[in-house]
Enzyme design. Structure first.
Site, PDB file in Angstrom:
ATOM      1  N   ARG A  45       0.787  -1.227   0.000  1.00  0.00           N
ATOM      2  CA  ARG A  45       0.000   0.000   0.000  1.00  0.00           C
ATOM      3  C   ARG A  45       0.823   1.282   0.000  1.00  0.00           C
ATOM      4  NH1 ARG A  45      -5.110  -0.910   4.160  1.00  0.00           N
ATOM      5  NH2 ARG A  45      -5.554  -3.078   3.633  1.00  0.00           N
ATOM      6  N   HIS A  91      -7.688  -4.390  -7.237  1.00  0.00           N
ATOM      7  CA  HIS A  91      -7.396  -3.721  -5.961  1.00  0.00           C
ATOM      8  C   HIS A  91      -8.618  -3.793  -5.044  1.00  0.00           C
ATOM      9  CE1 HIS A  91      -4.709  -1.099  -3.664  1.00  0.00           C
ATOM     10  NE2 HIS A  91      -5.791  -0.406  -3.300  1.00  0.00           N
ATOM     11  N   TYR A 134     -18.918  12.381 -11.243  1.00  0.00           N
ATOM     12  CA  TYR A 134     -18.967  13.665 -11.936  1.00  0.00           C
ATOM     13  C   TYR A 134     -17.735  13.941 -12.788  1.00  0.00           C
ATOM     14  CZ  TYR A 134     -22.750  14.640  -8.629  1.00  0.00           C
ATOM     15  OH  TYR A 134     -23.905  14.584  -7.896  1.00  0.00           O
TER      16      TYR A 134
END
Length: 828
Positions: A45, A91, A134
């Protein structure tokens, strides 16, 4: 805590079962579980791989977008779709982490070379991005260089989280992404924080390391002098950078780029045009307001944010009457984020484990990775060509004996028998026989045979080339270096961040109010570029053993054509001659200080800002020494020449040194000796050279005398002075175009001739022709005379290529590919 073994009997009921309970030491269990968790965070990570500079989530995003075909030449898609594909296939750690990583790779103020082309609100330094439903995204062009050749076995693939798919363990990375874009992350017990750098500089260092595997840190720092932050700004002090490059840990301070300008006729202000890395204007405004309210800041009347898409960042800080802008700026540096610190902790994964790496180690890891990638790619291509050659040889055998081949196939009972008989009769391999059986009849023509023979010859040549490449480690390293150079040419941009050992730029310091600074008066050289940028380079002190080293020409960037250069000292007043005939006094003490080994004039300040010229149209033509006994020679657009006596300077911040006629302006100014030659170049391609001694020096209020006789509608486009011993090495560069074409649309033709080709004539004569116009040309747009080589720039400051020297003085020019806006001399 511990529990005893207990066996539950089957007689206890139908729902009973046998369980085995073991005693476990809590401290041992916690230690083991925590180590597993820590390793997962570190490896999966938080930390980037030193080879491609990416964290796993970033690598998975780029790979999945590549698999989705989201190339720069195709349309954007919803970010939510990308997040869903990455989360579902590669992932499994949540959509928020994926989208956050995706946003960061699209932000131009975060990465030096963004990897994702975002469409929509991807956030700012003060606000977060819009939701993924968006926004839209696709890969940016540099991301293709990170993922190219994945289908050629260049890296290992590993299973995804559920072992149903595979993903690359590392990307091929055609450029050193970790250094270029930096990284930040917090793991368990460790963290990483790396600053972005300039792509051209980093690639230059990597190529040097490829050519010189034992290169030292000092050698590499000549290519990478320091970080290059996406938001620009100024880095103050280079000692911390050297520590970071040596040990992997260090810190440096960044300061905003600020100019002092007149806001109104009676009010001065500080104009902030660049901020430290990851500092937003709203944060600065908030800190200024807090400082004013707490009485930590004084002299500030107001703060206005005039930032827009056209002019970029523009933060105007009003200064109260009676306060020194320089003093207020120093307060702002102490109290607000206009000065910020950046701590480098270069921790990255190497061979699966975290290591703290210096600059040499970071580049070495990348170079080794790239050499392996190119080696594996070459081996893959060789194997594919050998396989294809094998099939082509079989096809040629079949075509040569096609009738017998058909007979063998027709006489066979089934495919297996046909395959076996083809192998026995024609001495083919099983693969060749299978390929012949699948051959279409339309391939069995005379033209197909010619095509196959051509393909065979081409394959043999390629195989020979690939085998030679694999047999030479040096050839592989050379190929890697050449590919890096191509990436540098394609994606490289000029340096944005100014590096300085001295105080930062306080551009625009008033000529009437020179700040008193506690600095030594050291030798310095002031450069003025043809694009209006000014900066200085500190020279060795007299008696020092060190020798001055100037950055090699191949590493210079935009704005590096010099209009004027002057050797002086940091606190000595010098003068700037403008096109309106004014001489402005100023001190170079507050100019940006460029490292001698990395002079890039793009990092300087605009001279109009430094001298508070504003937007009046007044331009600086030259820099002159005020303490010299040499006269200043001036040439005007209407052909007037004047030499000004040096002992007639007015004791004023600025004053007139020539009385110009209506519509006239100064084209060039230069300080020289009595035995110099003055040179005019007119728009009708006439060049005139004559001795400076024929122009008697005049007082500063005089209007000069006739210099060159101009033809009808002609004007002077260039004026200079050449020393007697410089004529042999001087060249004349001219660029012709059509007067009826729109400016900036016609590149025109260029010619470079030796200055000695042009005979001297008397003052006030017409001179000789310097350029023969081609059809459609009738005017010289740009001209320059000076020491070779001439350096040409586009209007925006990008380097342009001129023809080689050697053309006759009255010859025609060579057509250019791009418009040239200015010509000057090189740095040195």
């Amino acid at each position: 805590m511990s529990r005893s073994d207990n066996t539950v009997s089957a007689n206890a009921g139908p729902a009973a079962s046998t369980e085995r309970i073991e005693d476990v030491d809590v401290s041992t269990e916690m230690q083991g579980s925590f180590l597993e968790y820590a390793y997962s965070v570190i490896y999966s990570r938080a930390l980037p791989d030193a080879r491609d500079g990416l964290k796993p989530v970033q690598r998975r995003i780029l790979y999945q977008m590549s698999e989705m075909g989201l190339r720069p030449d195709r349309g954007h898609v919803k970010s939510a779709r990308v997040v869903g594909e990455v989360m579902g296939k590669l992932h499994p750690h949540g959509d928020t982490a994926i989208y956050d990583a995706m946003v960061r790779m699209a932000q131009a103020f975060t990465l030096r070379v963004p990897l994702i082309d975002g469409h929509g609100n991807f956030g700012s330094l003060d606000d977060g991005p819009a939701a993924p439903r968006y926004t839209e995204a696709r890969l940016a062009a540099p991301a293709l260089a990170m993922t190219e050749h994945l289908d050629e076995d260049v890296v290992d693939f590993v299973p995804n989280y559920d072992n149903q798919l595979t993903q690359p363990d590392v990307l091929p990375a055609a450029y050193p992404n970790l250094l270029v874009n930096g990284a930040s992350g917090i793991a368990v017990g460790m963290a990483t924080n790396m600053a972005p750098h300039n792509l051209v500089e980093v690639i230059g260092a990597a190529r040097h390391l490829l050519a010189h595997p034992r290169a030292t840190l000092d050698e590499l720092m000549e290519f990478v002098p320091g970080p290059d932050l996406p938001t620009g700004g100024t880095i103050v002090g280079l000692a911390g950078i050297k520590d970071a490059y040596l040990t992997g840990r260090g810190s440096f301070k960044t300061r905003a780029k600020v100019s002092i300008e007149a806001i109104t006729a009676r009010k001065a202000g500080l104009v902030v045009s660049e901020l430290p890395y990851l500092v937003g204007p709203e944060r600065v405004i908030e800190k200024i307001k807090d400082g004013v309210n707490s009485k930590k800041l004084s002299g500030i009347s107001d703060v206005t944010d005039l930032t827009d898409r056209t002019k970029g960042l523009r933060l105007v800080i009003g200064i109260k009457t009676g306060f020194s802008p320089e003093a207020v700026l120093e307060q702002l540096y102490r109290v607000t984020p206009l000065e910020d610190s950046f701590n480098i902790n270069a921790v990255a994964l190497v061979n699966g484990g975290p290591q703290t790496l210096g600059l040499v180690e970071l580049l070495q890891v990348y170079v080794n990775h790239r050499v392996e990638v190119v080696t594996r790619r070459t081996a893959y291509r060789l194997a594919r060509r050998l396989e294809r050659l094998h099939l082509v040889d079989g096809l040629l055998i079949a075509i040569l004996d096609i009738d017998e081949v058909i007979q063998v196939i027709r006489a066979s009972d089934d495919t297996e028998q046909a395959r076996t008989r083809l192998i026995d009769v024609f001495d083919l391999s099983q693969l060749q026989a299978e390929y012949i059986l699948e051959l279409r009849l339309r391939r069995l023509t005379r033209f197909s045979r010619i095509e196959l023979e051509t393909e065979r010859d081409q394959l043999l040549a390629e195989i020979k080339e690939l085998e030679a490449l694999l047999a030479s480690k040096q050839a592989i390293r050379t190929l890697v270096s050449d590919e890096l150079a191509a990436i540098s040419d394609r994606f490289g941009t000029p340096r944005r961040t100014l590096l300085t050992e001295a105080r930062p730029s306080i551009a625009g310091a008033s000529a009437r109010k020179t700040a008193v600074l506690e600095v030594t008066d050291s030798p310095t050289r002031v450069y003025l570029s043809t694009t209006g940028r000014i900066a200085r380079v500190d020279l060795p002190q007299p008696g020092d053993d060190q020798t001055e080293r100037i950055m090699p020409a191949h590493r210079r960037s935009k704005h590096d054509a010099v209009l004027s250069a002057l050797d002086t000292s940091s606190r000595t007043e010098i003068g700037a001659v403008t096109n309106r005939g004014r001489l402005i006094r100023f001190s170079p003490v507050d100019l940006p200080v460029l490292p001698p080994t990395s002079i890039q004039l793009a990092a300087g300040v605009r001279v109009r800002d430094y001298l508070s010229l504003g937007s009046t149209g007044e331009l600086v033509r030259a820099l002159v020494a005020l303490d010299s006994d040499r006269a200043i020679a001036l040439g005007t657009r209407q052909g007037i020449v004047k030499r000004v006596t040096p002992n007639d300077w007015a004791n004023k911040p600025d004053f007139e040194i020539i009385a110009l006629k209506a519509g006239d302006e100064v084209v060039g100014a230069v300080q020289g000796a009595e035995d110099d030659e003055l040179v005019f170049v007119a728009s009708d391609a006439q060049l005139l050279r004559f001795p400076a001694s024929t122009v008697r020096p005049q007082g500063r209020t005089a209007g000069g005398m006739a210099g060159i006789k101009l033809g009808q509608d002609a004007r002077v486009v260039f004026f200079t002075s050449l020393a007697a011993d410089a004529a042999e090495d001087a060249v004349v560069a001219t660029i012709a175009s059509g007067s009826q074409t729109l400016p900036g649309t016609d590149p025109g033709s260029a010619k470079v001739s030796a200055f000695t080709e042009f005979p001297a004539k008397g003052r006030a004569t017409g001179g000789v022709r310097s350029h023969r116009f081609l059809k459609g040309e009738d005017v010289l747009g740009v001209a320059w005379v000076g020491a070779a080589p001439a350096r040409a720039l586009g209007v925006e400051g990008t380097a342009r290529t001129l023809p080689d020297t050697g053309a006759r003085r009255d010859a025609s020019g060579t057509m250019l590919d791009a418009v040239v806006g200015s010509i000057g001399s090189g740095i040195g």
